[in-house]
Design a protein around this motif. Structure first.
Motif, mmCIF file in Angstrom:
data_model
loop_
_atom_site.group_PDB
_atom_site.id
_atom_site.type_symbol
_atom_site.label_atom_id
_atom_site.label_comp_id
_atom_site.label_asym_id
_atom_site.label_seq_id
_atom_site.Cartn_x
_atom_site.Cartn_y
_atom_site.Cartn_z
ATOM 1 N N ILE B 205 20.596 11.615 -53.910
ATOM 2 C CA ILE B 205 21.788 12.109 -54.610
ATOM 3 C C ILE B 205 22.353 13.335 -53.904
ATOM 4 O O ILE B 205 23.547 13.617 -53.946
ATOM 5 C CB ILE B 205 21.458 12.420 -56.098
ATOM 6 C CG1 ILE B 205 22.732 12.682 -56.899
ATOM 7 C CG2 ILE B 205 20.478 13.569 -56.216
ATOM 8 C CD1 ILE B 205 22.513 12.795 -58.366
ATOM 9 N N PHE B 206 21.478 14.049 -53.156
ATOM 10 C CA PHE B 206 21.941 15.223 -52.413
ATOM 11 C C PHE B 206 22.176 14.920 -50.948
ATOM 12 O O PHE B 206 22.307 15.832 -50.136
ATOM 13 C CB PHE B 206 20.920 16.353 -52.558
ATOM 14 C CG PHE B 206 20.669 16.739 -53.973
ATOM 15 C CD1 PHE B 206 21.722 17.176 -54.772
ATOM 16 C CD2 PHE B 206 19.410 16.629 -54.533
ATOM 17 C CE1 PHE B 206 21.503 17.517 -56.088
ATOM 18 C CE2 PHE B 206 19.191 16.971 -55.848
ATOM 19 C CZ PHE B 206 20.244 17.415 -56.640
ATOM 20 N N HIS B 207 22.196 13.630 -50.588
ATOM 21 C CA HIS B 207 22.387 13.257 -49.187
ATOM 22 C C HIS B 207 23.745 13.681 -48.685
ATOM 23 O O HIS B 207 23.887 14.279 -47.615
ATOM 24 C CB HIS B 207 22.215 11.742 -49.037
ATOM 25 C CG HIS B 207 22.625 11.209 -47.709
ATOM 26 N ND1 HIS B 207 23.857 10.652 -47.491
ATOM 27 C CD2 HIS B 207 21.969 11.159 -46.512
ATOM 28 C CE1 HIS B 207 23.948 10.273 -46.242
ATOM 29 N NE2 HIS B 207 22.805 10.583 -45.612
ATOM 30 N N SER B 208 24.764 13.381 -49.478
ATOM 31 C CA SER B 208 26.122 13.747 -49.096
ATOM 32 C C SER B 208 26.971 13.711 -50.356
ATOM 33 O O SER B 208 26.541 13.170 -51.372
ATOM 34 C CB SER B 208 26.669 12.741 -48.081
ATOM 35 O OG SER B 208 26.669 11.461 -48.671
ATOM 36 N N PRO B 209 28.168 14.302 -50.339
ATOM 37 C CA PRO B 209 29.032 14.224 -51.526
ATOM 38 C C PRO B 209 29.287 12.780 -51.934
ATOM 39 O O PRO B 209 29.419 12.486 -53.121
ATOM 40 C CB PRO B 209 30.325 14.897 -51.075
ATOM 41 C CG PRO B 209 30.017 15.627 -49.847
ATOM 42 C CD PRO B 209 28.754 15.078 -49.268
ATOM 43 N N PHE B 210 29.341 11.893 -50.947
ATOM 44 C CA PHE B 210 29.637 10.491 -51.267
ATOM 45 C C PHE B 210 28.466 9.849 -51.993
ATOM 46 O O PHE B 210 28.646 9.048 -52.920
ATOM 47 C CB PHE B 210 29.968 9.738 -49.978
ATOM 48 C CG PHE B 210 31.021 10.435 -49.175
ATOM 49 C CD1 PHE B 210 32.339 10.411 -49.621
ATOM 50 C CD2 PHE B 210 30.724 11.132 -48.013
ATOM 51 C CE1 PHE B 210 33.311 11.074 -48.913
ATOM 52 C CE2 PHE B 210 31.692 11.784 -47.310
ATOM 53 C CZ PHE B 210 32.999 11.781 -47.748
ATOM 54 N N ASN B 347 33.190 5.091 -50.376
ATOM 55 C CA ASN B 347 31.876 5.709 -50.212
ATOM 56 C C ASN B 347 31.106 5.057 -49.078
ATOM 57 O O ASN B 347 30.498 5.736 -48.250
ATOM 58 C CB ASN B 347 31.062 5.563 -51.500
ATOM 59 C CG ASN B 347 31.267 6.744 -52.401
ATOM 60 O OD1 ASN B 347 31.827 7.748 -51.975
ATOM 61 N ND2 ASN B 347 30.840 6.621 -53.620
ATOM 62 N N LEU B 348 31.125 3.721 -49.082
ATOM 63 C CA LEU B 348 30.348 2.956 -48.100
ATOM 64 C C LEU B 348 30.768 3.336 -46.680
ATOM 65 O O LEU B 348 29.936 3.656 -45.825
ATOM 66 C CB LEU B 348 30.569 1.462 -48.342
ATOM 67 C CG LEU B 348 29.685 0.479 -47.590
ATOM 68 C CD1 LEU B 348 28.225 0.704 -47.951
ATOM 69 C CD2 LEU B 348 30.093 -0.948 -47.914
ATOM 70 N N VAL B 349 32.098 3.342 -46.498
ATOM 71 C CA VAL B 349 32.620 3.682 -45.175
ATOM 72 C C VAL B 349 32.289 5.133 -44.844
ATOM 73 O O VAL B 349 31.795 5.441 -43.738
ATOM 74 C CB VAL B 349 34.152 3.455 -45.130
ATOM 75 C CG1 VAL B 349 34.720 3.938 -43.795
ATOM 76 C CG2 VAL B 349 34.483 2.007 -45.394
ATOM 77 N N ALA B 350 32.519 6.021 -45.833
ATOM 78 C CA ALA B 350 32.336 7.453 -45.584
ATOM 79 C C ALA B 350 30.896 7.778 -45.263
ATOM 80 O O ALA B 350 30.602 8.550 -44.344
ATOM 81 C CB ALA B 350 32.802 8.243 -46.814
ATOM 82 N N VAL B 351 29.940 7.174 -46.017
ATOM 83 C CA VAL B 351 28.524 7.448 -45.760
ATOM 84 C C VAL B 351 28.121 6.917 -44.393
ATOM 85 O O VAL B 351 27.329 7.538 -43.661
ATOM 86 C CB VAL B 351 27.655 6.855 -46.875
ATOM 87 C CG1 VAL B 351 26.189 6.833 -46.482
ATOM 88 C CG2 VAL B 351 27.839 7.654 -48.151
ATOM 89 N N SER B 352 28.708 5.755 -43.984
ATOM 90 C CA SER B 352 28.413 5.214 -42.654
ATOM 91 C C SER B 352 28.843 6.200 -41.585
ATOM 92 O O SER B 352 28.080 6.508 -40.654
ATOM 93 C CB SER B 352 29.148 3.885 -42.450
ATOM 94 O OG SER B 352 28.856 3.025 -43.528
ATOM 95 N N ILE B 353 30.057 6.745 -41.734
ATOM 96 C CA ILE B 353 30.540 7.718 -40.756
ATOM 97 C C ILE B 353 29.655 8.964 -40.792
ATOM 98 O O ILE B 353 29.285 9.520 -39.763
ATOM 99 C CB ILE B 353 32.022 8.076 -41.056
ATOM 100 C CG1 ILE B 353 32.901 6.845 -40.857
ATOM 101 C CG2 ILE B 353 32.491 9.232 -40.175
ATOM 102 C CD1 ILE B 353 34.283 6.963 -41.415
ATOM 103 N N TRP B 354 29.319 9.410 -42.004
ATOM 104 C CA TRP B 354 28.451 10.597 -42.200
ATOM 105 C C TRP B 354 27.144 10.409 -41.440
ATOM 106 O O TRP B 354 26.661 11.298 -40.751
ATOM 107 C CB TRP B 354 28.189 10.762 -43.696
ATOM 108 C CG TRP B 354 27.422 12.001 -44.088
ATOM 109 C CD1 TRP B 354 26.093 12.192 -43.959
ATOM 110 C CD2 TRP B 354 27.949 13.192 -44.650
ATOM 111 N NE1 TRP B 354 25.736 13.415 -44.408
ATOM 112 C CE2 TRP B 354 26.864 14.087 -44.864
ATOM 113 C CE3 TRP B 354 29.255 13.602 -45.008
ATOM 114 C CZ2 TRP B 354 27.038 15.342 -45.404
ATOM 115 C CZ3 TRP B 354 29.402 14.855 -45.555
ATOM 116 C CH2 TRP B 354 28.313 15.724 -45.742
#
Lengths: 586, 358
Positions: B205-210, B347-354
Motif C-alpha cells: 500500500i506504501f509502494h507508490s501513490p498508485f 494505475n496499471l500503466v502508472a505503476v508499470s512506469i514507476w
C-alpha cells in the motif's frame, strides 16, 4: 471532464463525512446509547405536574380498586363500563329478615350483599367512566388523588390472565347463606335444584305457619345468629320439639366455636318458647311493629351520622328483645359513647320510653280533627319539633282536640319553651279556630322576590329565611319587615341600603318603588366600551345591583363609581364611560 | 475415464484423513467467523445507531458485559434456531436447483479458503498461483446465486440474482486489475512470494501513490462482491424483499449467511495479504524498533497480525454498511465502469512506469 473529477471529489468528501459521523456515534456510545434495559432498568414514574393539583385531576390511572365495604351494589359502575369488564352480583336479603348488610363509611345503610365484584383489568380501557357514577365513591383509579391509598404498580403485568382479574367481593359463604342466597350459591357451584321440588317448597311455605325466630334473634352477633337460625330452621322443619331444637342450636354453635357462656339463657329461651308462631304470616307482620317502638321515629334526627348510630343501636336493642325504655337507654349509651348525644335526640328518645305511645292505631288519625300543619308557623325548629311530637303523642292516645292542645302546651312548658306567641299558635290548631287562620294568609302578600336585589348571597339567604319564618307565622307586613331587619341586625349585616330594600317588600311601599323602576332606562350596553374585562364585569355588576335596587340614574352612576374606586380600578377612561350613561339620557 | 476415477479414489484413500481434517478446519473457521462476525456486526450497527443490540442471551450463564458487550450467546441461539427451522421448498420452484444452489455458493467460499493463508505456516495449500485461485474460486458463488434466483421461480428472486451476477462480474474487473499491480510488481502469483516481496521492500500500500489508490479500489470492489450495503442491490429489502434469498429458509438460508461472512473474511484476508503486508508485523516496516522486538514476527504472531488486519478491514466493511445508503443500479454501474475501472487502468500503466523508473 472537470465535472467528472469534481463529482469524484465531492463523493470522497461526503464519503469521509459520513464515516466520521457514524464513527462519532460508535465512539461516544457510552453517552449516546438511548436504550433502557427494561426489565433490569426502569424509568422512574414521572412527576405529574401538569398545572393541576393532583387532588383535582386524576392523571395516573394505574388500575381500578374497589373499597368493597362501601359498595352498596347499585350496579351503576357495571352499567357505565363501555367494555363490560366489571361484573357484579348482588343478593337482596329477604324483607323482614334481620340480615344486616352493614353501613358504608358515608353512613348509608347497605341493602344488598355483594358476593361478586370482579374487574377484568385485561379488558379495562382505563376510561374512568365507572368512577364518576359511584354514589359511595368506593370504586376509583389507583393513583392521582388516591395515590396515598395504594402503591402504583409500575408494570401492572402478569404472565397469564388470571392475576389481572380482580375479585373484590369478600362475602363468605356463610354470609351469603345468611342473606338468603342459597340458590345463588348452588347456581354458582353448578348445583341446579330440580324444578318440581322447588315449587312444592314454595307452596308449602305459604301454608306453613312461620317459624318463631324471636328467641333466636336474641343473639347479638350476626354470624352466630345466622348459624343459630340455620340450626333452628333445620330442627323445626324436621319436626323436633322445642327442647331438642334448642340443643341442636347449641351444638351447632359449639361446632362453629361460636358458643359463649352467656348464650345459655338464650338457648333456654328457645327451649321454652314455641317453635312456630301460632298466627299466620299476616298476623305476624302486624304483630312485629307493635312489639316495640317504631324505628321511623328516629328519622327525625337531622344529623346523618347520629341517625345511623342511633338506628344501629336501635336494631341491636330490638334484637335483644328490649322494650321501649331499654331501647332508648341503649341508643343513649351508644350515642354518648360516640359523643353525639344532643338534646334533640334525647327529646326524640323520650317518646320511646312512654309506654303505649308506640301502639299506632290507624283509626285515630281519621278521628282527630286538629290540624298538625298549623304548627308549622312555629318559627323555632326545636320548638316546632317538640310541639309536633307531643301533638302526635296525643293523637296516638286518641285525645280530644282540647286535650291535645293542653298536652302540647304542657310539654312545651316542661321544656321551658312556652311563649305567648306559641300559645296562640298552639291554640289555633283546634278546629273551631280554623276560620281565623286563613284570613291572614290571604293578607300576606309581600313579595319575596324583592329581596333578590340584595347583592350579598349570605345576607340574601338570611333575609329570605326570616321572611319565610314570618310568612309561616302569618305576621302582618310591618311585622315581617321588622322581623327581617331584626334578624339582619343580629347577624351584624344590616346596612342602610339593605334597610331600604327590606322595607320595599311591604305592599304600601310598592307603589313608591315601582314608579322609579319604569324610569330606570339607562343602557347597560354603554359599559361595553370599557376595555378591561375585569373592570367591565365589576361595572356591570354594580349597574345591575343599582337597577335591582331601583336607583335613580345619578345614584346608579355613583354606585358604579364607588364600587370601582373600592377596587382601585377607577381610571379616567372608565370614569368617562360610566358617566356617559347619564349623558345620552339627556 | 476410469483412469481418472481411479486416480481420484487413490487420492482420497491415501490423503483422505488429511483432506477431511483440512475440510473440518475450514468449516470450523467459517462457522466461528460467522458466529463472531454476526455478533460483531449487530453490536457495531447498534452502537452506530445509539442502540445496544443483543444483550440478553448468554452461554452457560455468562451474558458478557453488563453495559455494552452483553448477549454473546445470541448468534449461537440464532444458529440453533435456523437449524431447527422447517426447510420450505415452494410448490412451483425448481426443487433440484433450490437444493443445489446454497451448496454451490457455500462450496465457492469453502474452496477459496484452500488458498487463503492465516499465517506463513498456517494454510491449507501453498499454491504458486494462489492469488489466481482465490480470484477464480470466489467468483464461483455467482453461479449459485443465479441458480437460486432462477430456481425460486419468483420475480424478485430472479431480479436479485441477475443484479448480483451483473454486479459481481463487473466488480471482478477493477478488483482483478488492482491485484494485477501487485502481481506485476512482485513478479509472482504466489501469496508467499508477494508477502516476501513486501518483507524485502515495504507494504504494498506504501509502494507508490498508485498502489495506495489501488488498495481502495480493490477494497471497494471487494465490498461490492460480497453484496453488502451500500452495494446490496441484489437483496434490497425495500425493493426485492430479500432478493435471491427470498424463498430460502432454515439450514439452506443459513448456508447463504455463512458464505456471506466467509466472503467478507476472504476479501479482508486477501487485502491484508496483498496490500498490508500479510502476516508481517507493522513494526518490521519501520527501522526504529530494536532487533529484539522482532520476535513478534513468529508463526503465531503472524496469525495475530494477519487476523488483526483482517478484522480491522471487516470492521470497516461494517462501518460502510451502517453509514451509507444503498446505491441505485445505475449509480452502482457508473461507479464500477466509469470510476473504478479507468482509475485502475491508469494505475496499471502508472505503476508499470514507476517500476521502470525506480
Amino acid at each position: 471532464m472537470s465535472e467528472y473529477f469534481s463529482n469524484i471529489v465531492s463523493g470522497l468528501k461526503s464519503f469521509t463525512k459520513g464515516l466520521q459521523l457514524t464513527m462519532q456515534h460508535f465512539n461516544n456510545r457510552k453517552k449516546l446509547v438511548a436504550t433502557l434495559q427494561y426489565p433490569h432498568e426502569k424509568w422512574p414514574i414521572p412527576e405529574r405536574n401538569i398545572g393541576f393539583e393532583l387532588e383535582e385531576y386524576n392523571v395516573i390511572r394505574s388500575r381500578l380498586e374497589v373499597d368493597i365495604e362501601d359498595c352498596i351494589g347499585c350496579l351503576k359502575c357495571e352499567r357505565a363500563c363501555p367494555v363490560d369488564c366489571i361484573k357484579i352480583e348482588t343478593i337482596k336479603p329477604p324483607k323482614g329478615g334481620d340480615f344486616d348488610c352493614g353501613v358504608t363509611t358515608n353512613g348509608t345503610q347497605k341493602k344488598m350483599l355483594v358476593p361478586r365484584f370482579s374487574i377484568d383489568m385485561t379488558e379495562c380501557m382505563f376510561c374512568n367512566l365507572c368512577v364518576f357514577p359511584c354514589p359511595e365513591e368506593c370504586i376509583y383509579m389507583v393513583g392521582g388523588p388516591n395515590s396515598s391509598k395504594h402503591e402504583i404498580e409500575y408494570e401492572f403485568a402478569a404472565r397469564e390472565r388470571s392475576p389481572l382479574i380482580f375479585e373484590f367481593a369478600v362475602a363468605t359463604e356463610k354470609e351469603i347463606i345468611a342473606a338468603g342466597g342459597i340458590d345463588y350459591l348452588n347456581k354458582k357451584k353448578g348445583i341446579v335444584p330440580d324444578e318440581k321440588p322447588k315449587e312444592v317448597k314454595s307452596t308449602l311455605k305459604k301454608t306453613e305457619p312461620k317459624l318463631n325466630f324471636e328467641a333466636v334473634n336474641a343473639f347479638t352477633d350476626r354470624m352466630t345468629r345466622a348459624l343459630a337460625k340455620k340450626a333452628f330452621t333445620a330442627g323445626a322443619r324436621a319436626g323436633s320439639d322445642a327442647a331438642t331444637v334448642a340443643t341442636q342450636v347449641k351444638s351447632a354453635l359449639v361446632d362453629a366455636d361460636k358458643f359463649l357462656p352467656e348464650y345459655e339463657s338464650i338457648i333456654e329461651n328457645i327451649a321454652s318458647s314455641p317453635l312456630m308462631t301460632s298466627a299466620g304470616p299476616t298476623t305476624e307482620l302486624k304483630a312485629k311493629p307493635a312489639s316495640g317502638p317504631d324505628i321511623k321515629l328516629l328519622n327525625s334526627i337531622t344529623d346523618k351520622m347520629v341517625r345511623g348510630t342511633a338506628k344501629k343501636a336501635f336494631m341491636a336493642a330490638k334484637r335483644a328483645g328490649k322494650d321501649g325504655a331499654g331501647i332508648s337507654d341503649d341508643i343513649k349509651k351508644a350515642l354518648t359513647d360516640a359523643g353525639k348525644l344532643t338534646d334533640e335526640v334525647i327529646a326524640i328518645l323520650k317518646s320511646f320510653s312512654v309506654p303505649g305511645n308506640s301502639e299506632v292505631s290507624n283509626e285515630s288519625s281519621v278521628a282527630s280533627a286538629p290540624d298538625i300543619k298549623k304548627l308549622n308557623s312555629i318559627e323555632d325548629k326545636m320548638v316546632r319539633g317538640l310541639a309536633k311530637k307531643s301533638f302526635m303523642a296525643a293523637k296516638r292516645a286518641k285525645s280530644s282536640a282540647a286535650d291535645t292542645v293542653a298536652h302540647i302546651l304542657k310539654d312545651l312548658k316542661e321544656a321551658d319553651k312556652l311563649t305567648a306567641d306559641l300559645e296562640d299558635i298552639v291554640k289555633s290548631i283546634v278546629p273551631d279556630t280554623v276560620d281565623a287562620t286563613p284570613a291572614p294568609k290571604t293578607e300576606f302578600n309581600l313579595d319575596i322576590k324583592k329581596l333578590n336585589s340584595i347583592e350579598d348571597k349570605m345576607v340574601r339567604g338570611l333575609a329570605k329565611k326570616s321572611f319565610m319564618a314570618a310568612k309561616r307565622a302569618k305576621n302582618s307586613a310591618a311585622d315581617t319587615v321588622t322581623n327581617i331587619l331584626n334578624d339582619l341586625k343580629e347577624a351584624d349585616k344590616l346596612t342602610p341600603d339593605l334597610e331600604i330594600i327590606v322595607k320595599s317588600i311591604a305592599p304600601d311601599t310598592v307603589a313608591a318603588t315601582q314608579a322609579p323602576k319604569t324610569e330606570f332606562n339607562l343602557d347597560i350596553k354603554k359599559l361595553n366600551l370599557i376595555e378591561d374585562k375585569m373592570i367591565r364585569g365589576m361595572a356591570k355588576k354594580a349597574f345591575m345591583a343599582a337597577k335591582r335596587a331601583a336607583s335613580t340614574p345619578e345614584e346608579t352612576v355613583a354606585q358604579i363609581e364607588a364600587v370601582l374606586k373600592e377596587n382601585d380600578k377607577l381610571i379616567d377612561e372608565v370614569q368617562t364611560t360610566v358617566k356617559s350613561l347619564l349623558e345620552n339620557e339627556s | 475415464m476410469s483412469g481418472f476415477w481411479q486416480a481420484t479414489m487413490d487420492l482420497i484413500t491415501s490423503y483422505g484423513s488429511l483432506i477431511s481434517l483440512a475440510g473440518l478446519a475450514i468449516f470450523g473457521v467459517m462457522a466461528v467467523n460467522a458466529l463472531v462476525a454476526v455478533y460483531f456486526e449487530r453490536k457495531v450497527s447498534a452502537f452506530m445507531q445509539d442502540r445496544l443490540g443483543p444483550m440478553e442471551v448468554g452461554i452457560f450463564g455468562f451474558k458478557g458485559g453488563r453495559k455494552f458487550w452483553g448477549g454473546i450467546g445470541q448468534t449461537l441461539a440464532d444458529a440453533l434456531k435456523l437449524l431447527t427451522k422447517e426447510d420450505v421448498l415452494p410448490d412451483k420452484s425448481d426443487k433440484a436447483l433450490m437444493i443445489l444452489s446454497p451448496f454451490i455458493i457455500f462450496v465457492g467460499a469453502f474452496v477459496t479458503f484452500v488458498g487463503v493463508p492465516f499465517s506463513s505456516y498456517l494454510l491449507i495449500s501453498r499454491f504458486d498461483i494462489g492469488i489466481f485461485f482465490i480470484l477464480a474460486m470466489s467468483s464461483v458463488g455467482v453461479v449459485g446465486i443465479i441458480l437460486a434466483g432462477w430456481g425460486s421461480n419468483n420475480k424478485w428472486s430472479l431480479y436479485g440474482s441477475l443484479r448480483s451476477a451483473a454486479q459481481i462480474i463487473s466488480y471482478e474487473i477493477p478488483a482483478g486489475l488492482s491485484i494485477l499491480l501487485v502481481v506485476i510488481t512482485a513478479g509472482t502469483l504466489s501469496i508467499h512470494g508477494i508477502v516476501e516481496w513486501q518483507a524485502e521492500h515495504r507494504w504494498f500500500i506504501f509502494h507508490s501513490p498508485f498502489a495506495f489508490i489501488a488498495f481502495f479500489i480493490y477494497f471497494i470492489s471487494g465490498v461490492a462482491e460480497t453484496n453488502r450495503t451500500p452495494f446490496d442491490i441484489p437483496e434490497a429489502e425495500s425493493e426485492l424483499v430479500a432478493g435471491w434469498m427470498t424463498e430460502f429458509s432454515g439450514f439452506r438460508w443459513a448456508l447463504f449467511f455463512l458464505s456471506e461472512y466467509a466472503n467478507m473474511l476472504i476479501i479482508s484476508l486477501l487485502a491484508s495479504v496483498v496490500f498490508l503486508g500479510g502476516w508481517l508485523s507493522p513494526m518490521a516496516m519501520f527501522d526504529i524498533f530494536p532487533e529484539s522486538w522482532m520476535i513478534m514476527d513468529g508463526a503465531l504472531w503472524g496469525m495475530f497480525w494477519l487476523l488483526l488486519k483482517a478484522i480491522i478491514l471487516i470492521f470497516v466493511m461494517m462501518w460502510f454498511r451502517w453509514t451509507f445508503p444503498r446505491l441505485r443500479v445505475d449509480q452502482l454501474m457508473y461507479l464500477c465502469w466509469k470510476v473504478l475501472l479507468p482509475f485502475s487502468l491508469v494505475n496499471l500503466v502508472a505503476v508499470s512506469i514507476w517500476e521502470l523508473l525506480f
